[in-house]
Design an enzyme around this catalytic site. Structure first.
Site, PDB file in Angstrom:
ATOM      1  CE  LYS A  59      -3.484  -0.997  -0.830  1.00 19.32           C
ATOM      2  NZ  LYS A  59      -3.845  -1.350  -1.850  1.00 19.32           N
ATOM      3  N   GLY A  61       1.810   2.509  -3.198  1.00 15.32           N
ATOM      4  CA  GLY A  61       1.945   3.106  -4.417  1.00 15.32           C
ATOM      5  C   GLY A  61       2.926   2.114  -5.512  1.00 15.32           C
ATOM      6  CG  HIS A 120       4.181  -6.459  -0.723  1.00 14.36           C
ATOM      7  ND1 HIS A 120       4.259  -5.318  -1.466  1.00 14.36           N
ATOM      8  CD2 HIS A 120       2.764  -6.780  -1.200  1.00 14.36           C
ATOM      9  CE1 HIS A 120       3.142  -4.884  -2.112  1.00 14.36           C
ATOM     10  NE2 HIS A 120       2.293  -5.592  -2.031  1.00 14.36           N
ATOM     11  CB  SER A 150      -3.243   2.927   2.034  1.00 11.76           C
ATOM     12  OG  SER A 150      -3.538   2.460   1.022  1.00 11.76           O
TER      13      SER A 150
HETATM   14  P1  A3P Z   1      -4.777   4.871  -0.918  1.00  8.88           P
HETATM   15  O1  A3P Z   1      -5.602   3.719  -0.235  1.00  8.88           O
HETATM   16  O2  A3P Z   1      -4.244   5.881  -0.152  1.00  8.88           O
HETATM   17  O3  A3P Z   1      -5.709   5.638  -1.864  1.00  8.88           O
HETATM   18  P2  A3P Z   1      -0.438  -0.443  -3.754  1.00  8.88           P
HETATM   19  O4  A3P Z   1      -0.228  -0.067  -5.205  1.00  8.88           O
HETATM   20  O5  A3P Z   1       1.100  -0.610  -2.994  1.00  8.88           O
HETATM   21  O6  A3P Z   1      -1.266  -1.420  -3.250  1.00  8.88           O
HETATM   22  O7  A3P Z   1      -0.768   1.186  -3.211  1.00  8.88           O
HETATM   23  C1  A3P Z   1      -2.171   1.307  -3.328  1.00  8.88           C
HETATM   24  C2  A3P Z   1      -2.233   3.011  -2.849  1.00  8.88           C
HETATM   25  O8  A3P Z   1      -1.568   3.676  -3.656  1.00  8.88           O
HETATM   26  C3  A3P Z   1      -3.637   3.505  -2.787  1.00  8.88           C
HETATM   27  O9  A3P Z   1      -3.489   4.355  -1.691  1.00  8.88           O
HETATM   28  C4  A3P Z   1      -3.746   3.783  -4.137  1.00  8.88           C
HETATM   29  O10 A3P Z   1      -4.966   4.991  -4.339  1.00  8.88           O
HETATM   30  C5  A3P Z   1      -2.503   4.545  -4.433  1.00  8.88           C
HETATM   31  N1  A3P Z   1      -2.132   5.035  -5.920  1.00  8.88           N
HETATM   32  C6  A3P Z   1      -2.191   4.019  -6.777  1.00  8.88           C
HETATM   33  N2  A3P Z   1      -1.874   4.625  -7.855  1.00  8.88           N
HETATM   34  C7  A3P Z   1      -1.703   5.858  -7.688  1.00  8.88           C
HETATM   35  C8  A3P Z   1      -1.127   7.229  -8.577  1.00  8.88           C
HETATM   36  N3  A3P Z   1      -1.202   7.044  -9.607  1.00  8.88           N
HETATM   37  N4  A3P Z   1      -1.034   8.066  -7.866  1.00  8.88           N
HETATM   38  C9  A3P Z   1      -1.288   8.353  -6.573  1.00  8.88           C
HETATM   39  N5  A3P Z   1      -1.539   7.300  -5.675  1.00  8.88           N
HETATM   40  C10 A3P Z   1      -1.845   6.150  -6.239  1.00  8.88           C
END
Ligand code: A3P
Length: 314
Positions: A59, A61, A120, A150
């Site tokens: 989580k 990004g 991860h 998140s």
């Molecule tokens: P939130 O839950 O805070 O919205 P991962 O890919 O590691 O699972 O992370 C997911 C998190 O990254 C989520 O955060 C998601 O919304 C955010 N995310 C995914 N793509 C993104 C982007 N292009 N710009 C900003 N945040 C992004």
């Protein structure tokens, strides 16, 4: 001959084998039982020196970083980067099969190097071959409070990981991460994860990125990745990649927004995968008392590191 299943049939058959897997201790790190059961093959995976690893705590990004890397490797070609779901384009090393998406190892076996691989795993569990073969490694991290928020919402909707339980208790779970007999958060302690990669990043030539820096100035951070990968991508294409990987564009991209993941795995009606994509959403979740308690513990757990995390960017 191998049976070719339709998407619907694959999901139907998967139904019974998908549930909230318990966490099992793997060398001190709590991992889903499906990962623990398969640990030997995962840890023995041997990459090619040209393979690239994207490593993260969940989580932070990860998907965003993956999409940027795929676009950089394909010179910003949006159509090529829609060739398959992100989970197929960039296999998740330790992922079990969640039909219709095969397991990470199955996907990797079918691909030729240069492959981009997601994990991860904390640094001490990354298969040795990545270090022996001097593979490039990109690590993305995110401030603890936004990461926690998140992860909380993700564990509500990801029906393969343990239930997060109530919010207040989840904060304590996250702060503990793991301890000897209690397995609390999948992939273990956030604190150990971010510190582990930070400590080794110079020695092992790991590119260490921060979510907050990416939000603040995506073009600058995409260029850092480009330089690390030795790719000659033009200024125009970098701008285009920044646009294609904005939160809104990725939220609407079916090959990046995990709408390809069946509902028995990710139930996006509970919480969308592309949820908010902001820095500082934690203020909408933590009470002042919870924030104070978290900060006091954070100061102790992070006193031996100097990772420049930011909890807001404005
Ligand atoms: P939130 O839950 O805070 O919205 P991962 O890919 O590691 O699972 O992370 C997911 C998190 O990254 C989520 O955060 C998601 O919304 C955010 N995310 C995914 N793509 C993104 C982007 N292009 N710009 C900003 N945040 C992004």
């Amino acid at each position: 001959m191998e049976e070719v299943l339709s998407y619907e049939e694959a999901v139907k058959r998967a139904g019974d084998s998908i549930y909230r897997f318990p966490l099992i201790d793997v060398q001190g790190v709590p991992l889903m039982s499906t990962v623990a059961d398969n640990w030997k093959s995962i840890s023995e995976f041997c990459p090619d020196p040209s393979d690239l690893l994207i490593s993260t705590y969940p989580k932070v990004g990860t998907t965003w970083t993956q999409e940027i890397v795929d676009l950089l490797l394909h010179n910003g070609d949006a159509e090529v980067c829609k060739r398959a779901p992100i989970a197929v384009r960039i296999p998740f090393l330790e992922k079990f099969s969640a039909p219709p998406i095969p397991s990470g190892l199955d996907l990797l076996r079918q691909m030729k190097p240069q492959r981009v691989i997601k994990t991860h795993l904390p640094i001490e569990l990354v298969p040795k071959g990545f270090w022996e073969n001097k593979c490039k490694v990109i690590y993305t991290a995110r401030n603890a409070k936004d990461n926690l928020v998140s992860y909380f919402h993700f564990e509500r909707m990801n029906l393969t990981q343990p239930e997060p339980g109530p919010w207040d208790g989840y904060i304590h779970k996250f702060m503990k991460g793991e301890c000897e007999k209690k397995r609390l958060v999948c992939w273990g302690s956030w604190y150990d994860h971010v510190k582990g990669y930070w400590k080794e990043c110079k020695e092992k030539n790991i590119l260490y990125l921060l979510y907050e820096d990416m939000k603040e100035n995506p073009v600058r951070e995409i260029k850092r990745i480009m330089h690390y990968l030795d790719l000659p991508v033009s200024e125009d294409i970098i701008e285009r990649i920044a646009q294609l990987t904005s939160f809104q564009v990725m939220k609407d991209n079916p090959m990046a927004n995990y709408s390809f993941m069946p509902k028995p795995v990710f139930d996006q009606s509970i919480s969308p995968f592309m949820r908010k994509g902001e820095v500082g959403d934690w203020v909408n979740h933590f009470t002042p008392a919870q924030s104070k308690m978290f900060d006091e513990d954070y100061a102790i757990q992070m006193k031996d590191t100097n990772i420049p995390f930011r909890f807001s960017i404005h």
